[in-house]
Design an enzyme around this catalytic site. Structure first.
Site, PDB file in Angstrom:
ATOM      1  N   ASN A 253      35.047  14.179 -13.797  1.00 27.71           N
ATOM      2  CA  ASN A 253      33.787  14.423 -14.489  1.00 27.71           C
ATOM      3  C   ASN A 253      32.914  15.354 -13.648  1.00 27.71           C
ATOM      4  O   ASN A 253      32.307  14.936 -12.675  1.00 27.71           O
ATOM      5  CB  ASN A 253      33.070  13.092 -14.746  1.00 27.71           C
ATOM      6  CG  ASN A 253      31.856  13.257 -15.634  1.00 27.71           C
ATOM      7  OD1 ASN A 253      31.523  14.378 -16.044  1.00 27.71           O
ATOM      8  ND2 ASN A 253      31.198  12.158 -15.940  1.00 27.71           N
TER       9      ASN A 253
ATOM     10  N   ASN B 277      27.010  16.064 -19.907  1.00 31.70           N
ATOM     11  CA  ASN B 277      27.675  16.304 -21.202  1.00 31.70           C
ATOM     12  C   ASN B 277      28.561  15.131 -21.625  1.00 31.70           C
ATOM     13  O   ASN B 277      29.367  15.262 -22.548  1.00 31.70           O
ATOM     14  CB  ASN B 277      28.484  17.611 -21.160  1.00 31.70           C
ATOM     15  CG  ASN B 277      29.690  17.535 -20.234  1.00 31.70           C
ATOM     16  OD1 ASN B 277      30.008  16.473 -19.707  1.00 31.70           O
ATOM     17  ND2 ASN B 277      30.358  18.656 -20.041  1.00 31.70           N
TER      18      ASN B 277
ATOM     19  N   ASP C 197      35.698  16.515 -17.903  1.00 32.97           N
ATOM     20  CA  ASP C 197      35.356  17.765 -18.582  1.00 32.97           C
ATOM     21  C   ASP C 197      35.928  18.991 -17.853  1.00 32.97           C
ATOM     22  O   ASP C 197      36.616  18.857 -16.832  1.00 32.97           O
ATOM     23  CB  ASP C 197      33.830  17.886 -18.720  1.00 32.97           C
ATOM     24  CG  ASP C 197      33.116  17.597 -17.403  1.00 32.97           C
ATOM     25  OD1 ASP C 197      33.651  17.979 -16.352  1.00 32.97           O
ATOM     26  OD2 ASP C 197      32.027  16.973 -17.437  1.00 32.97           O
TER      27      ASP C 197
ATOM     28  N   ASP D   1      52.537  19.759 -29.670  1.00 35.26           N
ATOM     29  CA  ASP D   1      52.589  18.311 -29.851  1.00 35.26           C
ATOM     30  C   ASP D   1      53.478  17.945 -31.050  1.00 35.26           C
ATOM     31  O   ASP D   1      53.602  18.715 -32.000  1.00 35.26           O
ATOM     32  CB  ASP D   1      51.150  17.829 -30.087  1.00 35.26           C
ATOM     33  CG  ASP D   1      51.048  16.333 -30.198  1.00 35.26           C
ATOM     34  OD1 ASP D   1      51.419  15.665 -29.222  1.00 35.26           O
ATOM     35  OD2 ASP D   1      50.607  15.846 -31.253  1.00 35.26           O
TER      36      ASP D   1
ATOM     37  N   GLU E 267      57.247  19.226 -27.876  1.00 35.94           N
ATOM     38  CA  GLU E 267      57.448  17.807 -27.586  1.00 35.94           C
ATOM     39  C   GLU E 267      58.282  17.178 -28.692  1.00 35.94           C
ATOM     40  O   GLU E 267      57.810  17.026 -29.803  1.00 35.94           O
ATOM     41  CB  GLU E 267      56.096  17.081 -27.491  1.00 35.94           C
ATOM     42  CG  GLU E 267      56.265  15.583 -27.262  1.00 35.94           C
ATOM     43  CD  GLU E 267      55.153  14.733 -27.859  1.00 35.94           C
ATOM     44  OE1 GLU E 267      54.896  13.665 -27.325  1.00 35.94           O
ATOM     45  OE2 GLU E 267      54.549  15.132 -28.878  1.00 35.94           O
TER      46      GLU E 267
HETATM   47 CA    CA Z   1      31.137  15.033 -18.396  1.00 37.48          CA
END
Ligand code: CA
Length: 619
Positions: free
Chosen positions: A141, A146, A169, A334, A363
């Site tokens: 983080n 945010n 993030d 994916d 995948e």
């Molecule tokens: Ca954050």
């Protein structure tokens, strides 16, 4: 039914809100939001969304850009505009006009840009690389401000391990770039970063609600592009995780579907039974194929109907847009086989035609190499299906390795299992491009699977790093992060120690790490940084000797240099006769241990310590 009723209500509201002449007053979206001059494919299809936009006629005048056709769907709020862009078209905003008769009702300055030099020739990832898989919400983080964003109801809650957002993030990733580079990684694959504005359980990122927007809780599109650029400056490429199969139930399309058949089963939830073999099984019924490719993952992830040509084009352009916009080195796709099969052929063809040296890795979660190989380019399939995808995740070898290391050494178990698995390479046109991984965000952590046995863990790391493969590791593996041995997503996705302010343990400074964790971290760092300097591991021939007495010995060599790997799972030291390995050693009689730096004689016999892995540069 609820969706249809909602749509009718919305249409009514929209109609009432419009002035008497009934024409569009605003554009809500034009997608892709920008494009480039000089793409290999000369066509671009714009999806324009706005109240009753279909009642207007689009027009434009721009050097080198021609409006080819306009397509309308059952929903009057959409227009699909096909443009042809000449190779010498002038970059700059294209003045898109939406007219009724002679009156211009709306205008949109569409960004048409020049491409970055060398964009089409960008190089993807391959066996020379080492890939780090991380989960952005759970990695680090960098900006607590945010953690929550206006209009995003799924609020951060780090106490909720199984389903909560933890605040990781893009800034967190950026803060740890030097740590990542220092470990020897050259590529990063974060799980999806696009907006997932779901009401709950949004942190995993696989339920996109806007395919052209990075989630505000990770950062902005510009932040993402800047991060990729910073990474490139440090020798790191970005692999974007792209989901073609499904979206999130809060995706804005669901509030105003472009076409009723945009979703499978008419927008009604029918669960997939995950019978992935039904795609290529010569005995499978259409019924089972349909269930696999059109069934939904969960009610919260509506399944996209890629047989719809407008949606297919939307998805193809979407992948190309992100490669070009963000400057990607590759795509991880994916839930690969769950999308429409013919669409996957065309999608991979179009992406690879734009970027012939890009890497796509799909995948396909199957331990059966036949099922995985079906999706590879150059593979001759019995049913004639042609793919252009260079790489798939090597689930078969991954599963075999995890099993083989914990099994006892018996006739068909242990190293013999691992040895025998390599015959599967006959099925792969480019085995070294297969991505071989020790772990990822979906499987229990390897340290726990290997019963917290450091000797076995080192063997696993070395095996992944030295096979004829493209190796991939999961964040936190280097400090022996744990999880239950049965699948438990939340526990497998715990935050990287030191990723959050106030963490007692910090992987970067080493604060709070146990002696064993430090040893593991140094081991993986040495292994991956050394690997970077070894061309024999990036494309050299692989040869191996059948395991005996709990040992497994194999070689990589490129004509100039040779590497030998020797593992011993036995509880006692084992001495091997060097003569047996003469064929692979090619006259070399000694090796330098990559970890200790000591020289080992291989002239007559050599001894492997109990529970050990030895990696030698031969000379
Ligand atoms: Ca954050």
């Amino acid at each position: 039914m609820i969706v249809r009723a909602l749509l009718r209500l919305l249409a009514l509201v929209a109609a009432l809100a419009l002035p008497a002449f009934g024409a569009a007053q605003s554009l809500q979206r034009v997608e892709p939001p920008s494009w480039w001059v000089g793409m290999q494919h000369p066509r671009l299809q714009l999806m324009v969304h706005g109240p009753r936009i279909a009642e207007t006629t689009p027009a434009l005048q721009h050097p080198g850009v021609r409006l080819v056709s306009t397509t309308r769907t059952a929903n009057p709020n959409y227009l699909f505009i096909d443009l042809e862009i000449a190779p010498d078209a002038t970059p700059g905003p294209v003045d898109l006009q939406f007219r009724r008769g002679e009156t211009v009702l709306l205008r949109h300055a569409y960004p048409l840009q020049a491409r970055a030099p060398g964009s089409a020739q960008r190089r993807g990832f391959g066996p020379q690389d080492a890939i780090l898989n991380l989960m952005p919400d759970r990695f680090a983080n960098g900006n607590p401000a945010n953690d929550d964003a206006p209009g995003h109801p799924d609020r951060a809650d780090r106490r909720n391990v199984s389903a909560g957002r933890h605040g990781g993030d893009l800034q967190g990733m950026e803060r740890l770039l030097d740590y990542i580079v220092g470990l020897g990684y050259t590529m990063v694959w974060p799980t999806p970063l696009l907006e997932n504005n779901q009401k709950a359980y949004s942190y995993h990122g696989y339920a996109a609600t806007d395919l052209y927007k990075v989630d505000a809780r990770f950062g902005s599109n510009e932040d993402y592009r800047r991060l990729v650029s910073t990474m490139r400056g440090k020798g790191l490429g970005m692999i974007q995780d792209i989901v073609l199969n499904h979206i999130g139930s809060e995706h804005w399309w669901l509030k105003d579907l472009p076409s009723p058949d945009w979703l499978t089963f008419g927008g009604r939830y029918v669960g997939t039974e995950h019978h992935r073999t039904a795609v290529m099984d010569p005995y499978a019924t259409e019924e089972d194929r349909r269930n696999f490719t059109q069934g939904w993952f969960t009610p919260n992830m509506p399944d996209l109907n890629q047989r719809h040509p407008l949606l297919a084009t939307y998805l193809i352009q979407h992948s190309i847009w992100w490669v070009e916009y963000a400057g990607l080195a590759g795509i991880r796709t994916d839930t690969y086989g769950y999308s429409d099969t013919a669409f996957l052929g065309e999608w991979s063809r179009r992406v690879m035609a734009e970027y012939p040296q890009l890497t796509i890795v799909g995948e396909e979660w199957s331990g059966n190499p036949l099922v995985v190989a079906y999706w590879l380019r150059e593979r001759r399939n019995a049913d004639g299906f042609v793919s252009h995808t260079p790489s798939m995740m090597d689930f078969p070898l991954h599963e075999t390795m995890r099993r083989a290391l914990v099994d006892d050494e018996q006739m068909f178990k242990g190293f013999r299992d691992l040895y025998a698995a390599m015959v599967n390479d006959l099925l792969y046109p480019e085995p070294q491009r297969m991505v071989y991984f020790e772990g990822n965000h979906d499987v229990p952590r390897i340290w726990s699977v290997l019963n917290e046995d450091l000797a076995l863990w080192k063997m696993a790391m070395v095996h992944v790093a030295t096979m004829p493969r493209t190796p991939q590791f999961y964040y936190g593996t280097e400090v022996l992060m744990t999880s239950p041995r049965q699948r438990d997503d939340g526990e497998t996705r715990r935050g990287l120690p030191g990723g959050w302010a106030g963490d007692a343990v910090d992987v970067v400074s080493g604060r709070g790490l146990s002696a064993q964790q430090r040893e593991a971290q140094a081991f993986l760092r040495r292994l991956l940084t050394w690997r970077k300097t070894q061309p024999a591991l990036h494309g050299g021939r692989f040869t191996h000797y059948a395991p005996e007495r709990g040992t497994y010995v194999y070689f990589r060599q490129d004509g100039q240099r040779a590497v030998m790997v020797a593992m011993n799972k036995a509880r006692e030291a084992v001495t091997l006769e060097a003569g047996r390995f003469r064929e692979a050693m090619g006259g070399r009689t000694a090796g330098t241990d990559v970890f200790s730096g000591q020289t080992v004689s291989l002239r007559e016999r050599f001894t492997l310590p109990a529970r050990s892995v030895t990696v030698l540069e031969l000379h």
